[in-house]
Design a protein around this motif. Structure first.
Motif, PDB file in Angstrom:
ATOM      1  N   ASP A  95     -14.030  29.570 -11.766  1.00 24.18           N
ATOM      2  CA  ASP A  95     -12.585  29.339 -11.641  1.00 24.18           C
ATOM      3  C   ASP A  95     -12.143  29.392 -10.185  1.00 24.18           C
ATOM      4  OD1 ASP A  95     -12.224  29.106 -14.362  1.00 24.18           O
ATOM      5  OD2 ASP A  95     -11.436  31.137 -14.633  1.00 24.18           O
ATOM      6  N   LEU A  96     -12.642  30.377  -9.462  1.00 20.78           N
ATOM      7  CA  LEU A  96     -12.279  30.538  -8.052  1.00 20.78           C
ATOM      8  C   LEU A  96     -12.710  29.319  -7.243  1.00 20.78           C
ATOM      9  CD1 LEU A  96     -11.224  32.224  -5.666  1.00 20.78           C
ATOM     10  CD2 LEU A  96     -13.502  33.234  -5.510  1.00 20.78           C
ATOM     11  N   LEU A  97     -13.950  28.893  -7.418  1.00 21.03           N
ATOM     12  CA  LEU A  97     -14.462  27.742  -6.677  1.00 21.03           C
ATOM     13  C   LEU A  97     -13.696  26.467  -7.037  1.00 21.03           C
ATOM     14  CD1 LEU A  97     -18.260  28.563  -6.967  1.00 21.03           C
ATOM     15  CD2 LEU A  97     -16.887  28.634  -4.872  1.00 21.03           C
ATOM     16  N   LEU A  98     -13.433  26.266  -8.315  1.00 25.94           N
ATOM     17  CA  LEU A  98     -12.679  25.080  -8.733  1.00 25.94           C
ATOM     18  C   LEU A  98     -11.261  25.110  -8.181  1.00 25.94           C
ATOM     19  CD1 LEU A  98     -13.808  24.443 -12.410  1.00 25.94           C
ATOM     20  CD2 LEU A  98     -13.962  22.851 -10.491  1.00 25.94           C
ATOM     21  N   ASN A  99     -10.670  26.298  -8.109  1.00 27.26           N
ATOM     22  CA  ASN A  99      -9.327  26.433  -7.558  1.00 27.26           C
ATOM     23  C   ASN A  99      -9.317  26.043  -6.080  1.00 27.26           C
ATOM     24  OD1 ASN A  99      -6.784  27.740  -6.610  1.00 27.26           O
ATOM     25  ND2 ASN A  99      -6.722  28.423  -8.735  1.00 27.26           N
ATOM     26  N   ILE A 100     -10.279  26.538  -5.325  1.00 27.70           N
ATOM     27  CA  ILE A 100     -10.380  26.207  -3.893  1.00 27.70           C
ATOM     28  C   ILE A 100     -10.592  24.709  -3.717  1.00 27.70           C
ATOM     29  CG2 ILE A 100     -11.816  26.445  -1.813  1.00 27.70           C
ATOM     30  CD1 ILE A 100     -12.348  29.371  -2.724  1.00 27.70           C
ATOM     31  N   LEU A 101     -11.551  24.156  -4.459  1.00 25.23           N
ATOM     32  CA  LEU A 101     -11.851  22.726  -4.328  1.00 25.23           C
ATOM     33  C   LEU A 101     -10.668  21.862  -4.764  1.00 25.23           C
ATOM     34  CD1 LEU A 101     -15.552  22.739  -5.599  1.00 25.23           C
ATOM     35  CD2 LEU A 101     -14.753  22.639  -3.227  1.00 25.23           C
ATOM     36  N   SER A 102      -9.945  22.289  -5.792  1.00 27.54           N
ATOM     37  CA  SER A 102      -8.764  21.539  -6.242  1.00 27.54           C
ATOM     38  C   SER A 102      -7.677  21.530  -5.179  1.00 27.54           C
ATOM     39  CB  SER A 102      -8.209  22.136  -7.538  1.00 27.54           C
ATOM     40  OG  SER A 102      -9.119  21.946  -8.585  1.00 27.54           O
ATOM     41  N   LEU A 103      -7.464  22.684  -4.530  1.00 24.57           N
ATOM     42  CA  LEU A 103      -6.463  22.751  -3.462  1.00 24.57           C
ATOM     43  C   LEU A 103      -6.843  21.840  -2.299  1.00 24.57           C
ATOM     44  CD1 LEU A 103      -5.730  26.582  -3.504  1.00 24.57           C
ATOM     45  CD2 LEU A 103      -4.094  24.771  -4.051  1.00 24.57           C
ATOM     46  N   ILE A 104      -8.124  21.813  -1.991  1.00 20.45           N
ATOM     47  CA  ILE A 104      -8.594  20.947  -0.902  1.00 20.45           C
ATOM     48  C   ILE A 104      -8.438  19.479  -1.294  1.00 20.45           C
ATOM     49  CG2 ILE A 104     -10.670  20.210   0.364  1.00 20.45           C
ATOM     50  CD1 ILE A 104     -11.464  23.214   0.408  1.00 20.45           C
ATOM     51  N   GLU A 105      -8.844  19.158  -2.515  1.00 20.03           N
ATOM     52  CA  GLU A 105      -8.736  17.775  -2.977  1.00 20.03           C
ATOM     53  C   GLU A 105      -7.275  17.338  -3.064  1.00 20.03           C
ATOM     54  OE1 GLU A 105     -11.447  15.423  -6.078  1.00 20.03           O
ATOM     55  OE2 GLU A 105     -10.112  16.881  -7.037  1.00 20.03           O
ATOM     56  N   LYS A 106      -6.404  18.231  -3.506  1.00 18.21           N
ATOM     57  CA  LYS A 106      -4.971  17.938  -3.615  1.00 18.21           C
ATOM     58  C   LYS A 106      -4.374  17.638  -2.241  1.00 18.21           C
ATOM     59  CE  LYS A 106      -0.709  20.211  -5.057  1.00 18.21           C
ATOM     60  NZ  LYS A 106      -0.146  21.473  -5.546  1.00 18.21           N
ATOM     61  N   ASN A 107      -4.907  18.271  -1.207  1.00 19.17           N
ATOM     62  CA  ASN A 107      -4.446  18.079   0.160  1.00 19.17           C
ATOM     63  C   ASN A 107      -5.478  17.285   0.951  1.00 19.17           C
ATOM     64  OD1 ASN A 107      -1.907  19.875   0.317  1.00 19.17           O
ATOM     65  ND2 ASN A 107      -3.414  21.134  -0.736  1.00 19.17           N
ATOM     66  N   ARG A 108      -6.001  16.270   0.312  1.00 24.64           N
ATOM     67  CA  ARG A 108      -7.095  15.446   0.824  1.00 24.64           C
ATOM     68  C   ARG A 108      -6.894  14.977   2.269  1.00 24.64           C
ATOM     69  NH1 ARG A 108     -10.607  11.322  -1.991  1.00 24.64           N
ATOM     70  NH2 ARG A 108     -10.142  12.634  -3.764  1.00 24.64           N
ATOM     71  N   SER A 109      -5.778  14.330   2.562  1.00 24.41           N
ATOM     72  CA  SER A 109      -5.602  13.757   3.902  1.00 24.41           C
ATOM     73  C   SER A 109      -5.534  14.856   4.960  1.00 24.41           C
ATOM     74  CB  SER A 109      -4.376  12.854   3.957  1.00 24.41           C
ATOM     75  OG  SER A 109      -3.222  13.573   3.600  1.00 24.41           O
ATOM     76  N   MET A 110      -4.868  15.960   4.648  1.00 20.62           N
ATOM     77  CA  MET A 110      -4.798  17.073   5.595  1.00 20.62           C
ATOM     78  C   MET A 110      -6.195  17.646   5.845  1.00 20.62           C
ATOM     79  SD  MET A 110      -2.907  18.934   7.467  1.00 20.62           S
ATOM     80  CE  MET A 110      -2.565  20.553   8.077  1.00 20.62           C
ATOM     81  N   CYS A 111      -6.968  17.805   4.790  1.00 23.43           N
ATOM     82  CA  CYS A 111      -8.305  18.381   4.940  1.00 23.43           C
ATOM     83  C   CYS A 111      -9.254  17.446   5.685  1.00 23.43           C
ATOM     84  CB  CYS A 111      -8.864  18.773   3.576  1.00 23.43           C
ATOM     85  SG  CYS A 111      -8.023  20.215   2.891  1.00 23.43           S
ATOM     86  N   ILE A 112      -9.133  16.157   5.459  1.00 23.45           N
ATOM     87  CA  ILE A 112      -9.966  15.208   6.210  1.00 23.45           C
ATOM     88  C   ILE A 112      -9.651  15.319   7.697  1.00 23.45           C
ATOM     89  CG2 ILE A 112     -10.356  12.744   6.652  1.00 23.45           C
ATOM     90  CD1 ILE A 112     -10.123  12.352   3.568  1.00 23.45           C
ATOM     91  N   LEU A 113      -8.365  15.419   8.029  1.00 25.83           N
ATOM     92  CA  LEU A 113      -7.970  15.612   9.426  1.00 25.83           C
ATOM     93  C   LEU A 113      -8.543  16.907   9.986  1.00 25.83           C
ATOM     94  CD1 LEU A 113      -4.208  14.618   9.592  1.00 25.83           C
ATOM     95  CD2 LEU A 113      -6.096  13.576  10.836  1.00 25.83           C
ATOM     96  N   ILE A 114      -8.417  17.966   9.235  1.00 21.21           N
ATOM     97  CA  ILE A 114      -8.881  19.277   9.688  1.00 21.21           C
ATOM     98  C   ILE A 114     -10.375  19.249   9.962  1.00 21.21           C
ATOM     99  CG2 ILE A 114      -9.300  21.651   8.940  1.00 21.21           C
ATOM    100  CD1 ILE A 114      -6.562  21.444   7.467  1.00 21.21           C
ATOM    101  N   PHE A 115     -11.152  18.709   9.036  1.00 22.32           N
ATOM    102  CA  PHE A 115     -12.598  18.728   9.202  1.00 22.32           C
ATOM    103  C   PHE A 115     -13.099  17.719  10.217  1.00 22.32           C
ATOM    104  CE2 PHE A 115     -12.382  20.684   4.911  1.00 22.32           C
ATOM    105  CZ  PHE A 115     -12.868  21.922   5.298  1.00 22.32           C
ATOM    106  N   SER A 116     -12.296  16.703  10.504  1.00 25.50           N
ATOM    107  CA  SER A 116     -12.747  15.729  11.491  1.00 25.50           C
ATOM    108  C   SER A 116     -12.371  16.157  12.904  1.00 25.50           C
ATOM    109  CB  SER A 116     -12.163  14.351  11.191  1.00 25.50           C
ATOM    110  OG  SER A 116     -10.760  14.376  11.375  1.00 25.50           O
ATOM    111  N   ASP A 117     -11.440  17.089  13.035  1.00 26.21           N
ATOM    112  CA  ASP A 117     -10.920  17.393  14.359  1.00 26.21           C
ATOM    113  C   ASP A 117     -11.048  18.854  14.795  1.00 26.21           C
ATOM    114  OD1 ASP A 117      -9.653  15.833  16.459  1.00 26.21           O
ATOM    115  OD2 ASP A 117      -8.033  17.288  16.289  1.00 26.21           O
TER     116      ASP A 117
END
Length: 186
Positions: A84-106
């Protein structure tokens, strides 16, 4: 905070994120940001000293919101296990996809490290109850496991979420649980 200040800061943050979708951080100048946001340079300098300062504030706010969401879910019992914890983290990241792509690329891995550090007290207390680990060993194990999880999640984001989050969560859960077994048998 005054409503006008909040609106100006919000406009600058949104414009910065829009610009970062089109260009690298080092190419974003204060002039460009102000022109795109429709904000005077003097107004900019009354709130920030650099473009990097705005990005750090955006990142900090985003990290805090995700950490608060996870903590709240743990406290309310919505998250009942590791999967549940891992799915929650991954869901939050996926939900904020564009922000996370920016974060990890920069940026470095500091974003996920900060999010996962919010879970450290909870995880340590659970491990100390369930495993023969004192606080210091629990810290070492958590640091090792979270470092690996950060790398896996970072690769998942960089692959543009090529694998289903449920599969990523399952792999991480197996790795974490098998790592814990080493201390049960020790």
């Amino acid at each position: 905070m005054d409503k006008r200040i909040r609106l100006t800061k919000s406009k600058l943050k949104k414009t910065l994120l829009d610009l970062l979708c089109r260009m690298n951080m080092e190419d974003v100048t204060i002039s460009t940001l102000c022109r795109e946001a429709g904000v005077n340079r003097n107004t900019f300098y009354s709130h920030y000293s650099s473009v990097d300062e705005i990005f750090k504030e955006v990142l900090s706010e985003f990290t805090q919101s995700i950490s608060e969401s996870l903590t709240e879910s743990l406290e309310k019992g919505i998250i009942t296990g590791l999967e549940d914890l891992l799915l929650n983290i991954l869901s939050l990241i996926e939900k904020n996809r564009s922000m996370c792509i920016l974060i990890f690329s920069d940026t470095s891995k500091s974003f996920l490290k900060n999010v996962l550090s919010a879970l450290l007290p909870y995880t340590k207390s659970v491990w100390q109850e369930q495993l023969p680990l004192n606080s210091e060993y629990a810290q070492i194990v958590y640091t090792y496991i979270s470092g690996g999880a950060i790398s896996v999640i970072e690769e998942w984001v960089k692959s543009n979420f090529a694998i289903k989050k449920e599969e990523v969560a399952l792999v991480l859960e197996k790795i974490i649980l098998n790592g814990q077994k080493a201390f049960i048998n020790a």
